[in-house]
Scaffold this motif. Structure first.
Motif, mmCIF file in Angstrom:
data_model
loop_
_atom_site.group_PDB
_atom_site.id
_atom_site.type_symbol
_atom_site.label_atom_id
_atom_site.label_comp_id
_atom_site.label_asym_id
_atom_site.label_seq_id
_atom_site.Cartn_x
_atom_site.Cartn_y
_atom_site.Cartn_z
ATOM 1 N N LEU A 23 0.830 -1.199 0.000
ATOM 2 C CA LEU A 23 0.000 0.000 0.000
ATOM 3 C C LEU A 23 0.868 1.255 0.000
ATOM 4 N N LYS A 24 1.845 1.311 0.884
ATOM 5 C CA LYS A 24 2.729 2.487 0.944
ATOM 6 C C LYS A 24 3.447 2.698 -0.380
ATOM 7 N N ASP A 25 3.867 1.613 -1.003
ATOM 8 C CA ASP A 25 4.513 1.725 -2.314
ATOM 9 C C ASP A 25 3.555 2.308 -3.348
ATOM 10 N N ALA A 26 2.303 1.844 -3.350
ATOM 11 C CA ALA A 26 1.307 2.346 -4.309
ATOM 12 C C ALA A 26 1.037 3.829 -4.082
ATOM 13 N N VAL A 27 0.885 4.231 -2.821
ATOM 14 C CA VAL A 27 0.628 5.640 -2.493
ATOM 15 C C VAL A 27 1.804 6.510 -2.964
ATOM 16 N N THR A 28 3.012 6.062 -2.671
ATOM 17 C CA THR A 28 4.208 6.812 -3.061
ATOM 18 C C THR A 28 4.324 6.900 -4.578
#
Length: 133
Positions: A23-28
Motif C-alpha cells: 500500500l505504501k509503495d502504491a501511495v508513493t
C-alpha cells in the motif's frame, strides 16, 4: 546462474511484502508519478472507474499549476487489509499569481489483484482549487 538466483530471490521478496508495504509503495508511486506529470504511469495505479476523473482533476498540472512538493502524511489500512486511506499534503502554486498554496487530499484505496488502487479522493483542508477541474 547467479543472476537467476538473485532474480528468484527478489521475486520471493516482493511476493512476501506485507500488505502495508504494498500500500505504501502504491501511495508513493501514484503521487510521485502525478507530481512529475507521468499520468500514463499514475493511471496504472488508479481504479479503471476513477481514471477519467483522476485525469480530469490533474489536467492543469504542469500547465497552469506547478506542484512544488508532495508529502505523504498518513497511511491507514482497515483490519481486513481490503481498504485504506492516505493523507497527502500537496504544496503548489498557480502560474497566475505565483503564491504558494497547500492542499491536503484524502485518498481512498482498495485492494485489487494487482495491488492497491486509488478509488476516490477529496480535498479535506487548504486550497480546493488544486482538484476543482
Amino acid at each position: 546462474m547467479r543472476w537467476l538466483f538473485i532474480l528468484l530471490l527478489s521475486g520471493c521478496f516482493f511476493q512476501n511484502a506485507s500488505a502495508q508495504e504494498r500500500l505504501k509503495d502504491a501511495v508513493t508511486e501514484l503521487n510521485d508519478h502525478a507530481r512529475w506529470g507521468r499520468s500514463y504511469a499514475a493511471l496504472q495505479i488508479v481504479h479503471p472507474k476513477y481514471r477519467g476523473r483522476f485525469s480530469e482533476r490533474r489536467e492543469t498540472w504542469g500547465k497552469d499549476v506547478q506542484i512544488a512538493d508532495v508529502d505523504i502524511q498518513q497511511v491507514k489500512m482497515d483490519d481486513d487489509k481490503q481498504e485504506a486511506t492516505s493523507s497527502i499534503l500537496v504544496s503548489w502554486y498557480s502560474f497566475k499569481d505565483m503564491q504558494l498554496q497547500n492542499t491536503i487530499i484524502e485518498q481512498n484505496w482498495e485492494r485489487a489483484d494487482s495491488g492497491y488502487q486509488l478509488v476516490k479522493e477529496r480535498v479535506v483542508e487548504g486550497n480546493k482549487h488544486l482538484l476543482e477541474h
